[in-house]
Design an enzyme around this catalytic site. Structure first.
Site, mmCIF file in Angstrom:
data_model
loop_
_atom_site.group_PDB
_atom_site.id
_atom_site.type_symbol
_atom_site.label_atom_id
_atom_site.label_comp_id
_atom_site.label_asym_id
_atom_site.label_seq_id
_atom_site.Cartn_x
_atom_site.Cartn_y
_atom_site.Cartn_z
ATOM 1 N N GLY A 27 1.039 1.170 -4.996
ATOM 2 C CA GLY A 27 -0.172 0.438 -4.611
ATOM 3 C C GLY A 27 -1.338 1.360 -4.311
ATOM 4 O O GLY A 27 -2.459 1.161 -4.809
ATOM 5 N N HIS A 71 12.057 -4.954 -19.134
ATOM 6 C CA HIS A 71 11.769 -3.640 -18.548
ATOM 7 C C HIS A 71 13.073 -3.109 -17.981
ATOM 8 O O HIS A 71 13.309 -3.140 -16.803
ATOM 9 C CB HIS A 71 10.731 -3.829 -17.437
ATOM 10 C CG HIS A 71 10.300 -2.550 -16.779
ATOM 11 N ND1 HIS A 71 9.904 -1.442 -17.472
ATOM 12 C CD2 HIS A 71 10.184 -2.229 -15.476
ATOM 13 C CE1 HIS A 71 9.569 -0.483 -16.625
ATOM 14 N NE2 HIS A 71 9.732 -0.939 -15.398
ATOM 15 N N ALA A 130 0.837 -1.213 0.000
ATOM 16 C CA ALA A 130 0.000 0.000 0.000
ATOM 17 C C ALA A 130 0.865 1.255 0.000
ATOM 18 O O ALA A 130 0.512 2.270 0.584
ATOM 19 C CB ALA A 130 -0.925 -0.024 1.214
ATOM 20 N N SER A 170 6.298 -5.103 -8.952
ATOM 21 C CA SER A 170 7.556 -4.951 -8.202
ATOM 22 C C SER A 170 8.753 -5.184 -9.125
ATOM 23 O O SER A 170 8.723 -6.049 -9.994
ATOM 24 C CB SER A 170 7.606 -5.954 -7.046
ATOM 25 O OG SER A 170 6.438 -5.872 -6.268
HETATM 26 N N1 APR Z 1 3.769 -7.767 1.953
HETATM 27 C C1 APR Z 1 3.020 -6.675 1.696
HETATM 28 N N2 APR Z 1 3.551 -5.451 1.521
HETATM 29 C C2 APR Z 1 4.867 -5.323 1.646
HETATM 30 C C3 APR Z 1 5.725 -6.434 1.902
HETATM 31 C C4 APR Z 1 5.117 -7.694 2.066
HETATM 32 N N3 APR Z 1 5.825 -8.804 2.324
HETATM 33 N N4 APR Z 1 6.998 -5.972 1.955
HETATM 34 C C5 APR Z 1 6.957 -4.648 1.730
HETATM 35 N N5 APR Z 1 5.671 -4.245 1.539
HETATM 36 C C6 APR Z 1 5.152 -2.895 1.302
HETATM 37 C C7 APR Z 1 5.877 -1.820 2.098
HETATM 38 O O1 APR Z 1 5.474 -1.825 3.465
HETATM 39 C C8 APR Z 1 5.440 -0.566 1.351
HETATM 40 O O2 APR Z 1 4.269 0.015 1.922
HETATM 41 O O3 APR Z 1 5.311 -2.488 -0.045
HETATM 42 C C9 APR Z 1 5.140 -1.070 -0.053
HETATM 43 C C10 APR Z 1 6.054 -0.493 -1.113
HETATM 44 O O4 APR Z 1 5.752 0.842 -1.208
HETATM 45 P P1 APR Z 1 6.836 1.982 -1.540
HETATM 46 O O5 APR Z 1 8.014 1.814 -0.665
HETATM 47 O O6 APR Z 1 6.103 3.283 -1.541
HETATM 48 O O7 APR Z 1 7.321 1.613 -3.013
HETATM 49 P P2 APR Z 1 6.568 1.945 -4.384
HETATM 50 O O8 APR Z 1 7.056 3.231 -4.922
HETATM 51 O O9 APR Z 1 5.113 1.734 -4.201
HETATM 52 O O10 APR Z 1 7.175 0.792 -5.330
HETATM 53 C C11 APR Z 1 6.813 -0.559 -5.123
HETATM 54 O O11 APR Z 1 6.826 -1.090 -7.453
HETATM 55 O O12 APR Z 1 7.435 0.104 -9.354
HETATM 56 C C12 APR Z 1 7.842 -0.835 -8.396
HETATM 57 O O13 APR Z 1 10.238 -0.517 -8.276
HETATM 58 C C13 APR Z 1 9.030 -0.367 -7.592
HETATM 59 O O14 APR Z 1 9.524 -2.502 -6.617
HETATM 60 C C14 APR Z 1 8.928 -1.243 -6.359
HETATM 61 C C15 APR Z 1 7.415 -1.422 -6.209
#
Ligand code: APR
Length: 315
Positions: free
Chosen positions: A15, A178, A11, A122
């Site tokens: 997300g 990608h 989230a 991801s």
């Molecule tokens: N289960 C659920 N959520 C998780 C888990 C897990 N095991 N591990 C990490 N998260 C959550 C984190 O707590 C965080 O809220 O995933 C979220 C990632 O959010 P951001 O750090 O804001 O990253 P974001 O910019 O959303 O990117 C997420 O998408 O585009 C790709 O390269 C980017 O790999 C990255 C992913």
């Protein structure tokens, strides 16, 4: 008509923004899940979005949670869980951490939504989607990577900016992984039906292609604290829409290619028909000599990435 159930795992920026686009487009009800350590953050974001709905006029239920029970029976599951890229980090630097995260998330999806179509966002994308396939054991048409819609959108936006025309009139395709080896397809780029070669010289087109290849890094260097999220989330929502509305969109996605293009069992960006069954068809194009060479180079980069991931995962 029953509403689609869309679960978004992770989230964070991508997300939550994806939840926003999906809800605003009334694509279905949305469950936003994050880890228990983030406490009530997904609940807060879901509630906030829910409270935007009377103003913006959309009907979608939004739920935030850390419990996979709430995700049961989802039609589509979007995986954005993981860490995002910081300045100086390549997508591949994320490999080890995100492979573990995507592996554990995929275990949960397998249990809670065995019939879902899974869209992996991801990074490094081409390896993470392979990991999701390995762990869920779902048929490959139901495990798809989001990359091509985003890369193509960046390319289309740059072309529109260059030519001073509407983005709506740019039609384009990019293939391959990608990453820095993604393959532009000038033969499949047109503006209002006019082939791009008639509007832009090849040197300038090459520069735009190069900017597209580094499109993610450009945003990282500007944001400084994370990576792009509006466009990645919008690209993902477009894929969700194609699935829940069975639109049969012909768009580039990271799809599992075995015989197709002679790839031999890896995920690469190719044009697909996307509908309620996930990837319903992979479209095989006749590539030019240069496109074939670039595509093979890109496939090789994906294979090396997957090999490094497997080494990390299997110790
Ligand atoms: N289960 C659920 N959520 C998780 C888990 C897990 N095991 N591990 C990490 N998260 C959550 C984190 O707590 C965080 O809220 O995933 C979220 C990632 O959010 P951001 O750090 O804001 O990253 P974001 O910019 O959303 O990117 C997420 O998408 O585009 C790709 O390269 C980017 O790999 C990255 C992913």
């Amino acid at each position: 008509m029953r509403r689609a159930k869309i679960t978004i795992i992770g989230a964070g920026n991508v997300g939550a923004t994806c939840a926003h686009w999906c809800a605003a487009g009334e694509l279905g009800d949305v469950v936003l899940l994050d880890i228990p350590q983030t406490e009530d953050m997904p609940k807060g974001k879901a509630l906030d979005l829910m409270q935007a709905s009377p103003i913006m006029g959309f009907d979608s239920n939004l739920v935030g949670t850390a419990d996979y029970d709430d995700t049961r029976g989802s039609d589509v599951v979007v995986v954005t869980a993981g860490i995002a890229r910081k300045p100086g980090m390549s997508r591949d630097d994320l490999l080890s951490t995100n492979a573990k995260i995507v592996g554990s998330v995929s275990e949960q999806i397998k249990q809670s939504s065995p019939e879902a179509v899974v869209i992996v966002v991801s990074n490094p994308l081409d390896a993470m989607v392979q990991r999701a396939l390995q762990v869920t054991g779902f048929p490959p048409n139901r495990v798809i990577g989001q990359a091509g819609v985003l890369d193509t959108a960046r390319y289309r936006a740059f072309l529109a900016m260059e030519l001073g025309v509407s983005v709506e009139d740019i039609s384009a395709l990019l293939m391959g992984g990608h990453g820095d080896t993604m393959v532009p397809m000038p033969s499949c780029t047109s503006v209002g039906g006019i082939p791009i070669a008639q509007l832009l010289d090849s040197a300038r087109l090459d520069e735009i292609v190069e900017r597209t290849r580094k499109g993610g890094a450009e945003i990282v260097s500007l944001l400084k604290t994370g990576s792009a999220y509006y466009a990645p989330a919008a690209a993902t929502a477009q894929m969700v829409e194609a699935i829940v509305r069975d639109k049969k969109r012909l768009i580039p996605c990271a799809a599992y290619c075995d015989q197709e293009y002679g790839v031999g069992g890896y995920y690469v960006g190719v044009p697909v028909v996307l509908g309620s069954g996930g990837v319903e068809r992979i479209v095989e194009l006749q590539l030019t000599e240069r496109e074939t060479a670039d595509f093979q180079k890109s496939v090789q980069a994906v294979k090396e990435l997957v090999a490094s991931m497997e080494q990390l995962v299997n110790g």
